[in-house]
Design a protein around this motif. Structure first.
Motif, PDB file in Angstrom:
ATOM      1  N   LYS A   1       1.454   5.817  -2.430  1.00 20.84           N
ATOM      2  CA  LYS A   1       1.517   7.543  -2.024  1.00 20.84           C
ATOM      3  C   LYS A   1       2.914   7.284  -2.606  1.00 20.84           C
ATOM      4  CE  LYS A   1       2.239  10.926   1.642  1.00 20.84           C
ATOM      5  NZ  LYS A   1       0.882  11.525   1.593  1.00 20.84           N
TER       6      LYS A   1
ATOM      7  N   LEU B   1       1.716   4.588   7.851  1.00 18.39           N
ATOM      8  CA  LEU B   1       1.464   3.688   8.725  1.00 18.39           C
ATOM      9  C   LEU B   1       1.393   2.079   8.265  1.00 18.39           C
ATOM     10  CD1 LEU B   1      -1.587   6.085  10.352  1.00 18.39           C
ATOM     11  CD2 LEU B   1       0.896   4.907  11.591  1.00 18.39           C
ATOM     12  N   SER B   2       1.061   1.760   6.476  1.00 21.56           N
ATOM     13  CA  SER B   2       0.537   0.270   6.557  1.00 21.56           C
ATOM     14  C   SER B   2       1.974   0.069   6.326  1.00 21.56           C
ATOM     15  CB  SER B   2       0.105   0.783   5.079  1.00 21.56           C
ATOM     16  OG  SER B   2       1.212   1.312   4.032  1.00 21.56           O
TER      17      SER B   2
ATOM     18  N   ASN C   1       4.428   4.890  13.435  1.00 23.51           N
ATOM     19  CA  ASN C   1       4.791   6.465  12.403  1.00 23.51           C
ATOM     20  C   ASN C   1       5.761   7.087  12.662  1.00 23.51           C
ATOM     21  OD1 ASN C   1       2.444   6.702  14.582  1.00 23.51           O
ATOM     22  ND2 ASN C   1       3.780   8.881  14.645  1.00 23.51           N
TER      23      ASN C   1
ATOM     24  N   PRO D   1       3.560   1.075  11.435  1.00 22.75           N
ATOM     25  CA  PRO D   1       2.284   1.455  12.452  1.00 22.75           C
ATOM     26  C   PRO D   1       2.939   2.782  13.626  1.00 22.75           C
ATOM     27  CG  PRO D   1       2.891  -0.943  13.471  1.00 22.75           C
ATOM     28  CD  PRO D   1       3.739   0.232  11.854  1.00 22.75           C
TER      29      PRO D   1
ATOM     30  N   SER E   1       0.147   9.662   7.639  1.00 24.15           N
ATOM     31  CA  SER E   1      -1.282   8.844   6.011  1.00 24.15           C
ATOM     32  C   SER E   1      -1.138   7.333   6.582  1.00 24.15           C
ATOM     33  CB  SER E   1      -0.246   9.529   4.809  1.00 24.15           C
ATOM     34  OG  SER E   1       0.643   8.363   5.337  1.00 24.15           O
ATOM     35  N   PRO E   2      -2.445   7.373   5.964  1.00 26.03           N
ATOM     36  CA  PRO E   2      -2.868   5.346   5.702  1.00 26.03           C
ATOM     37  C   PRO E   2      -1.319   4.877   5.318  1.00 26.03           C
ATOM     38  CG  PRO E   2      -4.894   6.701   5.567  1.00 26.03           C
ATOM     39  CD  PRO E   2      -3.385   7.426   5.939  1.00 26.03           C
ATOM     40  N   GLU E   3      -0.646   5.278   4.100  1.00 25.61           N
ATOM     41  CA  GLU E   3       0.096   4.415   3.155  1.00 25.61           C
ATOM     42  C   GLU E   3       0.948   4.450   4.356  1.00 25.61           C
ATOM     43  OE1 GLU E   3      -2.657   6.838   0.488  1.00 25.61           O
ATOM     44  OE2 GLU E   3      -1.900   7.635   2.747  1.00 25.61           O
TER      45      GLU E   3
ATOM     46  N   PRO F   1       0.793  -1.126  -0.012  1.00 26.09           N
ATOM     47  CA  PRO F   1      -0.387  -0.417   0.338  1.00 26.09           C
ATOM     48  C   PRO F   1       1.086   1.387   0.052  1.00 26.09           C
ATOM     49  CG  PRO F   1      -1.094  -1.724   1.676  1.00 26.09           C
ATOM     50  CD  PRO F   1       0.343  -1.889   0.729  1.00 26.09           C
TER      51      PRO F   1
END
Length: 232
Positions: free
Chosen positions: A10, A61-62, A67, A65, A57-59, A6
Motif C-alpha cells: 500500500k 494492520l500488518s 491501528n 495491529p 487497512s490490512p496493510e 506487507p
C-alpha cells in the motif's frame, strides 16, 4: 539494504534503505516526525489518512495491529535487522537510543526524562484528547457537561503541574531539550490551537508553559515536523 513487509503493498518505499515512517500530523504523530527532523536521520514519510480509514487497512494492520499512528519500520534496526515499532513513546525512546541524542546517558536525567514522557502518555495526552472530544467534536452536543468538565478540570491540574515544574527551567529536564519536550508540547499546542480550549483551561494562568511552548515552536525542526507527513 532490502526488506520485505506487507505494508509496502500500500505504501511502496522509494528509498527502502531509509527508516520508513507511517503517520499523520496529529499530536501523537508529530512526535516521531519532529524527533526524526531533530536527529537528522534519513527517513521516508508515508501519510496514513484517517479520512479513508487507512489505519484499518490490512496493510497497516500488518504493521500495527493496534491501528494507531505513528509506526515505523527501520531497515537498520538492532543487529542490522529490520525493526517494526509502534506507540509514539516507544518510538521516541528507540530513536533517541539509536542516535545517542535527546535522552541523557546520565542515569538520573535519563529516568527523569522517561518520567515526564510516561506522564504525557498516561495523563496529559489522554486528558487533552478527551477534552477535545467533549469540547470540539461529537461530545459538544451532549447536554450534560459533567464529562467535559471532568476533563477540563484534570487538564487544568496537569497544566498547573507542568507550569510549576518549568519555572526556572529551560526545558522539562533542566537545560537539556529531549524526547519529553517533544512528547508534551505538541499536545499543548493542539489544546489551545486545534481544540480551541484556551478559555476553558484558563490558558493565561500558565505563563511558564506558554513561554516554553513558544521556544519549542520556534525550533526549525519542530516547524518542519509539525507538517510531516504532508496532508494530501
Amino acid at each position: 539494504m532490502t526488506w520485505t513487509h506487507p505494508i509496502a503493498a500500500k505504501w511502496p518505499a522509494e528509498f527502502p534503505e531509509r527508516l520508513q515512517l507511517y503517520s499523520l500530523p496529529t499530536p501523537n504523530g508529530v512526535k516521531a516526525s519532529i524527533a526524526l527532523e531533530e536527529l537528522g536521520l534519513p527517513y521516508e514519510p508515508h501519510l496514513v489518512s484517517f479520512e479513508t480509514n487507512d489505519q484499518l487497512s490490512p496493510e497497516f494492520l500488518s504493521l500495527n495491529p493496534n491501528n494507531k499512528i505513528p509506526a515505523i519500520l527501520d531497515p537498520d534496526g538492532p543487529g542490522g535487522k529490520p525493526l517494526v515499532l509502534w506507540e509514539s513513546g516507544a518510538i521516541l525512546i528507540y530513536l533517541a537510543e539509536k542516535t545517542g541524542k535527546l535522552l541523557s546517558r546520565d542515569p538520573a536525567q535519563r529516568y527523569e526524562t522517561l518520567q515526564w514522557l510516561m506522564w504525557q502518555m498516561g495523563g496529559l495526552g489522554p486528558m487533552f484528547g478527551q477534552l477535545g472530544f467533549f469540547h470540539k467534536f461529537a461530545g459538544k452536543e451532549f447536554e450534560d457537561k459533567r464529562p467535559r468538565d471532568r476533563y477540563v478540570n484534570e487538564s487544568r491540574r496537569l497544566l498547573g503541574v507542568l507550569d510549576k515544574h518549568l519555572k526556572g527551567r529551560q526545558w522539562l529536564v533542566g537545560d537539556a531539550y529531549g524526547i519529553a519536550d517533544i512528547a508534551i508540547f505538541p499536545w499543548v499546542r493542539n489544546l489551545i490551537g486545534f481544540y480551541e480550549a484556551g478559555d476553558l483551561v484558563a490558558w493565561g494562568s500558565y505563563p511558564e508553559v506558554a513561554r516554553v511552548l513558544d521556544v519549542f515552536l520556534a525550533r526549525p525542526a519542530v516547524q518542519r515536523g509539525l507538517n510531516i507527513p504532508a496532508r494530501g
